[in-house]
Design a protein around this motif. Structure first.
Motif, PDB file in Angstrom:
ATOM      1  N   LEU A 103       0.819  -1.215   0.000  1.00 55.64           N
ATOM      2  CA  LEU A 103       0.000   0.000   0.000  1.00 55.64           C
ATOM      3  C   LEU A 103       0.853   1.264   0.000  1.00 55.64           C
ATOM      4  O   LEU A 103       0.321   2.356   0.181  1.00 55.64           O
ATOM      5  N   THR A 104       2.154   1.129  -0.189  1.00 54.72           N
ATOM      6  CA  THR A 104       3.011   2.294  -0.393  1.00 54.72           C
ATOM      7  C   THR A 104       3.696   2.163  -1.749  1.00 54.72           C
ATOM      8  O   THR A 104       3.607   1.120  -2.404  1.00 54.72           O
ATOM      9  N   THR A 105       4.370   3.227  -2.155  1.00 52.53           N
ATOM     10  CA  THR A 105       5.014   3.213  -3.469  1.00 52.53           C
ATOM     11  C   THR A 105       6.527   3.365  -3.389  1.00 52.53           C
ATOM     12  O   THR A 105       7.206   3.289  -4.408  1.00 52.53           O
ATOM     13  N   THR A 106       7.067   3.598  -2.221  1.00 48.28           N
ATOM     14  CA  THR A 106       8.502   3.844  -2.083  1.00 48.28           C
ATOM     15  C   THR A 106       9.259   2.555  -1.818  1.00 48.28           C
ATOM     16  O   THR A 106       8.998   1.876  -0.823  1.00 48.28           O
ATOM     17  N   TYR A 107      10.192   2.247  -2.693  1.00 48.33           N
ATOM     18  CA  TYR A 107      11.040   1.077  -2.494  1.00 48.33           C
ATOM     19  C   TYR A 107      12.260   1.465  -1.660  1.00 48.33           C
ATOM     20  O   TYR A 107      12.816   2.548  -1.812  1.00 48.33           O
ATOM     21  N   MET A 108      12.660   0.559  -0.814  1.00 44.57           N
ATOM     22  CA  MET A 108      13.840   0.770   0.026  1.00 44.57           C
ATOM     23  C   MET A 108      14.734  -0.448  -0.063  1.00 44.57           C
ATOM     24  O   MET A 108      14.299  -1.544  -0.411  1.00 44.57           O
ATOM     25  N   ASP A 109      15.998  -0.230   0.260  1.00 45.67           N
ATOM     26  CA  ASP A 109      16.969  -1.320   0.286  1.00 45.67           C
ATOM     27  C   ASP A 109      17.162  -1.821   1.709  1.00 45.67           C
ATOM     28  O   ASP A 109      17.340  -1.033   2.645  1.00 45.67           O
ATOM     29  N   TYR A 110      17.138  -3.130   1.844  1.00 44.99           N
ATOM     30  CA  TYR A 110      17.386  -3.777   3.122  1.00 44.99           C
ATOM     31  C   TYR A 110      18.596  -4.692   2.954  1.00 44.99           C
ATOM     32  O   TYR A 110      18.788  -5.309   1.900  1.00 44.99           O
ATOM     33  N   TRP A 111      19.395  -4.781   4.020  1.00 49.81           N
ATOM     34  CA  TRP A 111      20.646  -5.530   3.936  1.00 49.81           C
ATOM     35  C   TRP A 111      20.762  -6.533   5.076  1.00 49.81           C
ATOM     36  O   TRP A 111      20.335  -6.279   6.197  1.00 49.81           O
TER      37      TRP A 111
END
Length: 121
Positions: A103-111
Motif C-alpha cells: 500500500l506504499t510506493t517507495t522502495y527501500m533497500d534492506y541488507w
C-alpha cells in the motif's frame, strides 16, 4: 521491516564451491529484487547477482558462468551457488532486498549482516 540472514560462507580452496543462503522474512512487503553483493576492504560494495520478482537474473561479468542465483519461494530463501572459486572472490557477501511496504510506493533497500567467503590459493 524486511530481515535478511545470510549463511554458508567459509574457507574454500581455489577451484572449489560454496552455496550461500539468504533467508528472507517480514510481513506486508512486496519485494522487487533480491541481490547478492560483495565487498572487500577499501572497495565499494559491488553487485554479484540479482533475481527479480519475475525470476529474471543478472550477473556481474566477473562471475558469469561460475555463479548462479536461485530462489525457493516456499522457504523464502535465495541462494548463490558459487563454483570455480578463485582468490579474487574473497569478500564479505551481503544479501540485499529492494522492497516496499504494501500500500506504499517507495522502495527501500534492506541488507543482511553479511557472510565471509575466503578462497585460498
Amino acid at each position: 521491516q524486511v530481515q535478511l540472514v545470510e549463511s554458508g560462507g567459509g574457507l574454500v580452496q581455489a577451484g572449489g564451491s560454496l552455496r550461500l543462503s539468504c533467508a528472507v522474512s517480514g510481513s506486508s512487503f512486496s519485494i522487487n529484487t533480491i541481490g547478492w553483493y560483495r565487498q572487500t576492504p577499501g572497495k565499494q560494495r559491488e553487485l554479484v547477482a540479482g533475481i527479480g520478482s519475475g525470476g529474471s537474473t543478472d550477473y556481474a561479468d566477473s562471475v558469469k558462468g561460475r555463479f548462479s542465483i536461485s530462489r525457493d519461494t516456499a522457504k523464502n530463501t535465495v541462494y548463490l551457488q558459487m563454483n570455480s572459486l578463485n582468490p579474487e572472490d574473497t569478500a564479505v557477501y551481503y544479501c540485499n532486498a529492494n522492497a516496499r511496504k504494501v500500500l506504499t510506493t517507495t522502495y527501500m533497500d534492506y541488507w543482511g549482516k553479511g557472510t565471509l567467503v575466503t578462497v585460498s590459493s
